[in-house]
Design a protein around this motif. Structure first.
Motif, mmCIF file in Angstrom:
data_model
loop_
_atom_site.group_PDB
_atom_site.id
_atom_site.type_symbol
_atom_site.label_atom_id
_atom_site.label_comp_id
_atom_site.label_asym_id
_atom_site.label_seq_id
_atom_site.Cartn_x
_atom_site.Cartn_y
_atom_site.Cartn_z
ATOM 1 N N TRP A 1 0.835 -1.187 0.000
ATOM 2 C CA TRP A 1 0.000 0.000 0.000
ATOM 3 C C TRP A 1 0.874 1.243 0.000
ATOM 4 O O TRP A 1 2.040 1.201 0.401
ATOM 5 N N ARG A 2 0.262 2.362 -0.373
ATOM 6 C CA ARG A 2 1.024 3.611 -0.492
ATOM 7 C C ARG A 2 1.600 4.100 0.827
ATOM 8 O O ARG A 2 2.535 4.883 0.844
ATOM 9 N N ASP A 3 1.068 3.616 1.952
ATOM 10 C CA ASP A 3 1.622 4.020 3.249
ATOM 11 C C ASP A 3 2.847 3.188 3.645
ATOM 12 O O ASP A 3 3.437 3.395 4.700
ATOM 13 N N GLY A 4 3.222 2.204 2.799
ATOM 14 C CA GLY A 4 4.385 1.371 3.075
ATOM 15 C C GLY A 4 4.065 0.031 3.715
ATOM 16 O O GLY A 4 4.958 -0.787 3.930
ATOM 17 N N THR A 5 2.795 -0.222 4.011
ATOM 18 C CA THR A 5 2.412 -1.530 4.543
ATOM 19 C C THR A 5 2.557 -2.566 3.430
ATOM 20 O O THR A 5 2.168 -2.306 2.287
ATOM 21 N N ILE A 6 3.091 -3.718 3.764
ATOM 22 C CA ILE A 6 3.234 -4.787 2.778
ATOM 23 C C ILE A 6 2.879 -6.114 3.428
ATOM 24 O O ILE A 6 3.222 -6.377 4.579
#
Length: 159
Positions: free
Chosen positions: A11-16
């Motif tokens: 995701w764009r917030d850096g969650t993977i």
């Protein structure tokens, strides 16, 4: 429903979230962690600039009827595109190559390079290059460590 065949999602917030490699017959195990959000944003901006979100189905879909396949979803804001291909599934066999015109069983004396040159179009070669780029980028996002994840794998894409 739940997508237990997911390989990874970022995701764009850096969650993977990523699938932990294992045997095919084992139930999928997942990890969750953080990656560089700025790297994701820069990559998506480059994909937008290169026109990936405007490519049509003829460029983005390469599968045969009733075949197994992999799908890569790419989203930026309200823009969304899905690439669909069977090449990774069937090319697990060293005797098969996916081409612009279908699957080819390699005969004695055939090489992947020879068959690709004979059967592939420039658009299909560009598709395979884009696919490799997306997979390599996504693989590079996976952090060295993460926590076990057993949550839902439901995703919503822009309409």
């Amino acid at each position: 429903g739940d997508k237990r065949h997911l390989v990874q999602a970022a995701w764009r917030d850096g969650t993977i979230v990523w699938r932990v490699p294992g045997k095919k017959e084992e139930k999928a195990a997942y990890k969750i962690g953080r990656t560089d959000a700025a790297e994701i944003a820069a990559f998506l901006a480059r994909m937008e600039k290169e026109g990936v979100f405007k490519k049509g189905d003829d460029f983005l879909n390469h599968v045969g009827p009733d075949a197994s396949f992999h799908r890569i979803h790419l989203s930026k804001g309200k823009q969304h595109v899905a690439l669909v291909s069977w090449h990774e599934v069937y090319e697990e066999s060293p005797k098969v190559i996916a081409t612009a015109h279908g699957l080819v069983y390699l005969q004695e004396g055939d090489t992947r390079e020879k068959i690709a040159k004979e059967y592939n179009t420039p658009d299909y070669e560009a598709f395979r290059k884009l696919w490799r780029e997306l997979r390599n980028f996504a693989d590079g996002l996976i952090p060295k460590e993460g926590e076990n994840y057993a949550g839902p794998l439901d995703f919503k894409y822009p309409e």
